[in-house]
Design a protein around this motif. Structure first.
Motif: not given
Length: 110
Positions: A49, A68, A82-83, A85-86, A88
């Protein structure tokens, strides 16, 4: 301050990141960056992340992405968001190339 507007591919450097994984940084400034990422089949980008927002566009190949708590199998023309701090990561199922867009730019890539 001079802004660079043109980033010819001939001047970009394809950098080996790990076995089967390489990248080339394209146009970027402080707020935005585009990166071409090349995978060989079977290569994994481990779960990780970062603080950046990221969009991945699949140019070629086939990939299994975890974003996530969801897993997706994606191919050419698909894209993922991808937001910040997610967690992945991805596994390359068929050799291919991704186009990643980050905001802000990845300081660790330049």
């Amino acid at each position: 301050m001079s802004i660079q507007n043109y980033f010819p591919t001939s001047e970009g450097k394809l950098e080996t990141v790990a076995d089967g994984l390489s990248r080339k940084v394209g146009a970027h400034d402080d707020n935005l960056m585009v990166v071409e990422v090349h995978f060989e089949a079977g290569t994994t980008a481990p779960l990780h992340h970062h603080r950046h927002e990221q969009i991945t566009y699949v140019m070629s190949g086939k990939f299994e992405f975890t974003v996530g708590d969801q897993t997706y199998v994606v191919g050419p023309g698909d894209s993922l968001y991808k937001q910040p701090d997610i967690v992945h990561g991805a596994t390359c199922l068929e050799a291919g190339t991704l186009l990643d867009v980050f905001t802000p730019h990845r300081e660790d890539f330049v």
